[in-house]
Scaffold this motif. Structure first.
Motif, PDB file in Angstrom:
ATOM      1  N   UNK A   8     -18.167  -7.274  11.032  1.00 35.74           N
ATOM      2  CA  UNK A   8     -19.059  -6.491  11.895  1.00 35.74           C
ATOM      3  C   UNK A   8     -18.255  -5.387  12.582  1.00 35.74           C
ATOM      4  N   UNK A   9     -18.662  -4.122  12.450  1.00 31.46           N
ATOM      5  CA  UNK A   9     -17.947  -3.027  13.124  1.00 31.46           C
ATOM      6  C   UNK A   9     -17.927  -3.223  14.636  1.00 31.46           C
ATOM      7  N   UNK A  10     -16.888  -2.731  15.281  1.00 30.59           N
ATOM      8  CA  UNK A  10     -16.727  -2.919  16.727  1.00 30.59           C
ATOM      9  C   UNK A  10     -17.916  -2.348  17.490  1.00 30.59           C
ATOM     10  N   UNK A  11     -18.372  -1.162  17.117  1.00 30.78           N
ATOM     11  CA  UNK A  11     -19.494  -0.550  17.836  1.00 30.78           C
ATOM     12  C   UNK A  11     -20.751  -1.401  17.728  1.00 30.78           C
ATOM     13  N   UNK A  12     -20.983  -1.968  16.538  1.00 30.32           N
ATOM     14  CA  UNK A  12     -22.144  -2.844  16.351  1.00 30.32           C
ATOM     15  C   UNK A  12     -21.979  -4.116  17.161  1.00 30.32           C
ATOM     16  N   UNK A  13     -20.791  -4.684  17.134  1.00 37.31           N
ATOM     17  CA  UNK A  13     -20.519  -5.888  17.917  1.00 37.31           C
ATOM     18  C   UNK A  13     -20.785  -5.644  19.405  1.00 37.31           C
ATOM     19  N   UNK A  14     -20.339  -4.515  19.916  1.00 41.26           N
ATOM     20  CA  UNK A  14     -20.509  -4.220  21.339  1.00 41.26           C
ATOM     21  C   UNK A  14     -21.980  -4.088  21.721  1.00 41.26           C
ATOM     22  N   UNK A  15     -22.779  -3.524  20.813  1.00 36.77           N
ATOM     23  CA  UNK A  15     -24.224  -3.416  21.092  1.00 36.77           C
ATOM     24  C   UNK A  15     -24.864  -4.794  21.191  1.00 36.77           C
TER      25      UNK A  15
END
Length: 397
Positions: free
Chosen positions: A107-114
């Protein structure tokens, strides 16, 4: 179109929930296509939420109607936005988890953060080891699909013997064999989990190109058509008395198998011919020792030691400086699943119905590479072949 039976999906989710309970996870949120397909039977855009107890929820943004048609899960629900996920969980009496698993390897970091913002009080941990552990052990249903995928590779092997000729480019050969597989239902996409790992139908190359190292975590790479690809077949023309490697992935109804076979025109130099015979010996050693309960790492050490005893310390699984630290890899929905027959994997053991590809190969820069690869499944009595083409070194006129 084959639809994954609901009984399969329910058994897989139940196995995952057992792993979750042991690890203390209250829920897992999945986003990645391969994992979605395995646990829902679909890859429609959305998320799968698996609670440690109770029914899983497949929340779909696009396309919900198609997901309902493809998935055997009972709870396939529309999702307008990820922000609705906590509300959807509450609708089914599920509280927000204190410890949540996600696929943190992919999972990309930006997606994880969302998504992390939706569960502000949760400790988020990597659920991938649990997911891969469940996926590693195949059902009889999965084994049968993989047998179908192996039919593609045997057909391609037989076709290769019919069409290979001096002056043909590696690319032309690859295109013909890919076409053969495609007509048999090859899905075209070969899934790999590792970051920046990409693969088309496999690797087909000849002569010194077969010994060219590449970025891919594999013993062979090839030159490829251009630097943006950096692997696989090139425009090199096939000549007499050089190795021709057919290393292809069959892909049918979501499942993969991997096979390598060797051909040549006229014959091979004695060094390569002997090396091929020795790679077969290493495969035979695998068959002698691989059983349920045997450590992945122990199998690697035993087979690697034999390769060194046979004189291939600087050539086994890559040329010196570009050697990989594995000989085998699990395979199923993705080409890099558990188990890994690799250095250091001492704490993991084979289990019945695991499937893996084993690929002892020897590489000689400037001359070429040789090797064999088969996909096996683990039974109580040892290994059984999924791929089945003859392992003879094919010498064409």
């Amino acid at each position: 179109m084959r639809i994954t039976p609901a009984t399969e999906l329910h058994a897989r989710i139940a196995s995952l929930q057992t792993e979750m309970s042991t690890a203390g996870l209250e829920g897992i949120l999945m986003l990645q296509n391969a994992d979605l397909f395995y646990f829902t039977g679909s890859i429609q855009q959305g998320v799968l939420y698996v609670p440690v107890q109770g029914e899983a929820l497949y929340l779909v943004r696009k396309d919900h109607g198609r997901a309902r048609m493809e998935s055997g899960l009972q709870q396939v629900l529309p999702l307008g936005s990820p922000k609705e996920i906590p509300e959807r969980l509450a609708d089914f009496g599920l509280s927000l988890p204190a410890k949540l698993g996600m696929e943190l390897d992919v999972v990309p970091v930006a997606t994880f953060q969302r998504f992390q913002k939706l569960f502000p009080a949760a400790q988020v941990v990597d659920a991938t080891p649990l997911i891969r552990t469940v996926r590693a052990v195949k059902s009889k249903y999965e084994i049968e699909i993989m047998k179908d995928a192996a039919l593609q590779l045997d057909r391609a092997y037989q076709r290769a013997k019919e069409i290979i000729k001096v002056g043909m480019t590696d690319l032309e050969l690859a295109a013909e064999l890919e076409f053969t597989c495609r007509k048999m239902g090859h899905q075209g996409i070969t899934r790999m989990r590792a970051f920046n790992s990409e693969l088309f139908f496999g690797h087909i190359f000849s002569g010194s190109d077969s010994a060219a190292p590449a970025y891919l975590d594999a013993p062979l790479g090839g030159i490829g058509l251009n630097p943006s690809i950096g692997q696989g077949a090139s425009y090199k023309r096939i000549n007499r008395n050089e190795p021709i490697i057919i290393d292809m992935v069959g892909a049918f109804d979501g499942y993969l198998v991997d096979q390598t076979r060797m051909l040549c025109i006229g014959g091979l130099p004695d060094q390569l011919k002997k090396a091929y015979e020795d790679m077969i010996k290493i495969e035979l050693r695998l068959k002698e020792i691989a059983r349920p309960g045997v450590s992945w790492g122990d199998i690697y050490e035993d087979c690697h030691r034999l390769a060194c005893e046979l004189g291939y310390q600087d050539h086994f699984m890559g040329s010196k400086g570009a050697q990989v630290s594995f000989i085998g890899h699990g395979i199923g929905v993705e080409i890099d699943e558990y188990p890994f027959i690799a250095r250091g994997m001492k704490d993991q053991v084979l289990k019945e119905y695991m499937t893996f590809a084993f690929e002892p190969k020897a590489v000689f820069p400037g001359l070429g590479a040789v090797g064999v690869e088969n996909t096996f499944w683990v039974t109580d009595g040892g290994l059984k072949h999924l791929t089945f083409s003859s392992e003879e070194l094919v010498v064409l006129d």
